[in-house]
Design a protein around this motif. Structure first.
Motif, PDB file in Angstrom:
ATOM      1  N   TYR A 253      13.510  14.898  29.708  1.00  0.00           N
ATOM      2  CA  TYR A 253      12.220  15.286  29.134  1.00  0.00           C
ATOM      3  C   TYR A 253      12.184  16.787  28.839  1.00  0.00           C
ATOM      4  CZ  TYR A 253      10.830  10.662  30.818  1.00  0.00           C
ATOM      5  OH  TYR A 253      10.753   9.318  31.060  1.00  0.00           O
ATOM      6  N   TYR A 254      12.826  17.554  29.689  1.00  0.00           N
ATOM      7  CA  TYR A 254      12.853  18.991  29.459  1.00  0.00           C
ATOM      8  C   TYR A 254      13.712  19.335  28.247  1.00  0.00           C
ATOM      9  CZ  TYR A 254      12.690  23.895  30.222  1.00  0.00           C
ATOM     10  OH  TYR A 254      12.469  25.220  30.040  1.00  0.00           O
ATOM     11  N   GLU A 255      14.851  18.672  28.104  1.00  0.00           N
ATOM     12  CA  GLU A 255      15.718  18.920  26.950  1.00  0.00           C
ATOM     13  C   GLU A 255      15.034  18.504  25.650  1.00  0.00           C
ATOM     14  OE1 GLU A 255      18.686  20.473  26.449  1.00  0.00           O
ATOM     15  OE2 GLU A 255      18.503  21.088  28.535  1.00  0.00           O
ATOM     16  N   ILE A 256      14.305  17.399  25.695  1.00  0.00           N
ATOM     17  CA  ILE A 256      13.563  16.974  24.504  1.00  0.00           C
ATOM     18  C   ILE A 256      12.507  18.008  24.154  1.00  0.00           C
ATOM     19  CG2 ILE A 256      11.909  15.267  23.640  1.00  0.00           C
ATOM     20  CD1 ILE A 256      13.557  13.133  25.115  1.00  0.00           C
ATOM     21  N   HIS A 257      11.805  18.491  25.164  1.00  0.00           N
ATOM     22  CA  HIS A 257      10.789  19.526  24.925  1.00  0.00           C
ATOM     23  C   HIS A 257      11.428  20.770  24.298  1.00  0.00           C
ATOM     24  CE1 HIS A 257       7.458  22.259  25.524  1.00  0.00           C
ATOM     25  NE2 HIS A 257       8.277  23.060  26.169  1.00  0.00           N
ATOM     26  N   LYS A 258      12.569  21.162  24.834  1.00  0.00           N
ATOM     27  CA  LYS A 258      13.260  22.350  24.322  1.00  0.00           C
ATOM     28  C   LYS A 258      13.678  22.157  22.864  1.00  0.00           C
ATOM     29  CE  LYS A 258      17.291  23.749  26.030  1.00  0.00           C
ATOM     30  NZ  LYS A 258      18.293  24.263  26.983  1.00  0.00           N
ATOM     31  N   ARG A 259      14.204  20.994  22.532  1.00  0.00           N
ATOM     32  CA  ARG A 259      14.618  20.722  21.149  1.00  0.00           C
ATOM     33  C   ARG A 259      13.417  20.667  20.208  1.00  0.00           C
ATOM     34  NH1 ARG A 259      19.980  17.717  20.542  1.00  0.00           N
ATOM     35  NH2 ARG A 259      21.009  18.194  22.488  1.00  0.00           N
ATOM     36  N   ARG A 260      12.330  20.058  20.661  1.00  0.00           N
ATOM     37  CA  ARG A 260      11.123  19.996  19.837  1.00  0.00           C
ATOM     38  C   ARG A 260      10.598  21.400  19.582  1.00  0.00           C
ATOM     39  NH1 ARG A 260       7.811  14.865  20.665  1.00  0.00           N
ATOM     40  NH2 ARG A 260       6.029  16.254  20.511  1.00  0.00           N
ATOM     41  N   TYR A 261      10.625  22.229  20.610  1.00  0.00           N
ATOM     42  CA  TYR A 261      10.126  23.591  20.477  1.00  0.00           C
ATOM     43  C   TYR A 261      11.011  24.404  19.536  1.00  0.00           C
ATOM     44  CZ  TYR A 261       8.465  28.211  21.603  1.00  0.00           C
ATOM     45  OH  TYR A 261       7.962  29.470  21.517  1.00  0.00           O
TER      46      TYR A 261
ATOM     47  N   SER B 121      13.515  11.174  14.205  1.00  0.00           N
ATOM     48  CA  SER B 121      13.903  10.607  15.495  1.00  0.00           C
ATOM     49  C   SER B 121      12.686  10.471  16.408  1.00  0.00           C
ATOM     50  CB  SER B 121      14.942  11.503  16.157  1.00  0.00           C
ATOM     51  OG  SER B 121      15.214  11.073  17.470  1.00  0.00           O
ATOM     52  N   MET B 122      12.778   9.543  17.345  1.00  0.00           N
ATOM     53  CA  MET B 122      11.658   9.323  18.264  1.00  0.00           C
ATOM     54  C   MET B 122      11.386  10.539  19.142  1.00  0.00           C
ATOM     55  SD  MET B 122      13.004   6.996  21.367  1.00  0.00           S
ATOM     56  CE  MET B 122      14.222   7.610  22.493  1.00  0.00           C
TER      57      MET B 122
ATOM     58  N   PRO C  37       5.418  10.803  21.834  1.00  0.00           N
ATOM     59  CA  PRO C  37       6.601   9.974  22.101  1.00  0.00           C
ATOM     60  C   PRO C  37       6.241   8.735  22.929  1.00  0.00           C
ATOM     61  CG  PRO C  37       7.017  12.272  22.642  1.00  0.00           C
ATOM     62  CD  PRO C  37       5.563  12.149  22.358  1.00  0.00           C
ATOM     63  N   ASP C  38       6.934   7.653  22.647  1.00  0.00           N
ATOM     64  CA  ASP C  38       6.718   6.397  23.353  1.00  0.00           C
ATOM     65  C   ASP C  38       7.317   6.489  24.748  1.00  0.00           C
ATOM     66  OD1 ASP C  38       6.122   3.706  23.852  1.00  0.00           O
ATOM     67  OD2 ASP C  38       8.087   3.073  23.090  1.00  0.00           O
ATOM     68  N   ARG C  39       6.481   6.315  25.749  1.00  0.00           N
ATOM     69  CA  ARG C  39       6.903   6.442  27.145  1.00  0.00           C
ATOM     70  C   ARG C  39       7.982   5.422  27.503  1.00  0.00           C
ATOM     71  NH1 ARG C  39       2.533   6.773  31.791  1.00  0.00           N
ATOM     72  NH2 ARG C  39       2.649   8.932  31.142  1.00  0.00           N
ATOM     73  N   ILE C  40       7.838   4.208  27.026  1.00  0.00           N
ATOM     74  CA  ILE C  40       8.803   3.149  27.370  1.00  0.00           C
ATOM     75  C   ILE C  40      10.166   3.454  26.755  1.00  0.00           C
ATOM     76  CG2 ILE C  40       9.283   0.683  27.168  1.00  0.00           C
ATOM     77  CD1 ILE C  40       6.537   0.519  28.319  1.00  0.00           C
ATOM     78  N   SER C  41      10.188   3.917  25.508  1.00  0.00           N
ATOM     79  CA  SER C  41      11.461   4.244  24.854  1.00  0.00           C
ATOM     80  C   SER C  41      12.163   5.391  25.577  1.00  0.00           C
ATOM     81  CB  SER C  41      11.234   4.631  23.400  1.00  0.00           C
ATOM     82  OG  SER C  41      10.691   3.565  22.683  1.00  0.00           O
ATOM     83  N   LEU C  42      11.396   6.403  25.980  1.00  0.00           N
ATOM     84  CA  LEU C  42      11.998   7.523  26.708  1.00  0.00           C
ATOM     85  C   LEU C  42      12.488   7.083  28.084  1.00  0.00           C
ATOM     86  CD1 LEU C  42       9.627  10.480  25.786  1.00  0.00           C
ATOM     87  CD2 LEU C  42      11.897   9.982  24.887  1.00  0.00           C
ATOM     88  N   TYR C  43      11.732   6.220  28.734  1.00  0.00           N
ATOM     89  CA  TYR C  43      12.164   5.707  30.036  1.00  0.00           C
ATOM     90  C   TYR C  43      13.446   4.888  29.879  1.00  0.00           C
ATOM     91  CZ  TYR C  43      12.163   3.437  34.556  1.00  0.00           C
ATOM     92  OH  TYR C  43      12.536   2.985  35.787  1.00  0.00           O
ATOM     93  N   LYS C  44      13.524   4.083  28.822  1.00  0.00           N
ATOM     94  CA  LYS C  44      14.734   3.285  28.550  1.00  0.00           C
ATOM     95  C   LYS C  44      15.930   4.193  28.274  1.00  0.00           C
ATOM     96  CE  LYS C  44      16.991  -0.512  26.950  1.00  0.00           C
ATOM     97  NZ  LYS C  44      18.347  -0.210  27.295  1.00  0.00           N
ATOM     98  N   LEU C  45      15.697   5.252  27.506  1.00  0.00           N
ATOM     99  CA  LEU C  45      16.771   6.205  27.226  1.00  0.00           C
ATOM    100  C   LEU C  45      17.267   6.853  28.517  1.00  0.00           C
ATOM    101  CD1 LEU C  45      18.460   7.693  25.081  1.00  0.00           C
ATOM    102  CD2 LEU C  45      16.585   9.351  24.907  1.00  0.00           C
ATOM    103  N   ALA C  46      16.344   7.264  29.376  1.00  0.00           N
ATOM    104  CA  ALA C  46      16.720   7.862  30.663  1.00  0.00           C
ATOM    105  C   ALA C  46      17.470   6.854  31.522  1.00  0.00           C
ATOM    106  CB  ALA C  46      15.479   8.374  31.391  1.00  0.00           C
TER     107      ALA C  46
END
Length: 128
Positions: A111-119, A59-60, A66-75
């Motif tokens: 972004y925080y939840e993504i960081h937590k999952r990655r960690y 997953s991205m 991570p692609d900034r534009i994809s994360l911004y689009k997701l948000a």
């Protein structure tokens, strides 16, 4: 010394106390997140639902950079879902945050939840 006996777990995993510290940190974090205001908890719940759908191998959200534009689009998509739900429920006009403020909160939480999952994922790979 330990020829015909089982090796104690603390000798097999010399960094074991480190994992306990990380576990305590995560518990502390979850305790503090439980103190979020009700609206922020609702946003976080929606974010977790979306992330559960895209949380898979490759997953991205697990890209090294991570692609900034994809994360911004997701948000942005999550923000639109929240604003649409609040508008349908008639909550948007009752002093709730504007769409811009909701978007800012959603970005931070996402972004925080993504960081937590990655960690958590990297940490679980290290533990064997």
């Amino acid at each position: 010394m330990y020829r015909n006996s089982v090796i104690p777990f603390y000798l097999a995993y010399p960094d074991y106390p480190m994992y306990l510290d990380e576990y305590r940190k995560m518990q502390d974090l979850e305790c503090l997140q439980a103190m979020y205001p009700a609206t922020v908890k609702a946003y976080q719940k929606k974010i977790n639902q979306v992330l559960d759908r895209i949380d898979y191998e490759g997953s991205m959200i697990y890209d090294e950079y991570p692609d900034r534009i994809s994360l911004y689009k997701l948000a942005s998509d999550i923000t639109q879902m929240i604003v649409r739900e609040q508008t349908q429920n008639g909550e948007m006009g009752k002093g709730q945050d504007s769409a811009e403020h909701i978007g800012t909160i959603v970005q931070i939480l996402l972004y925080y939840e993504i960081h937590k999952r990655r960690y958590k994922r990297t940490d679980s790979f290290l533990k064997f």
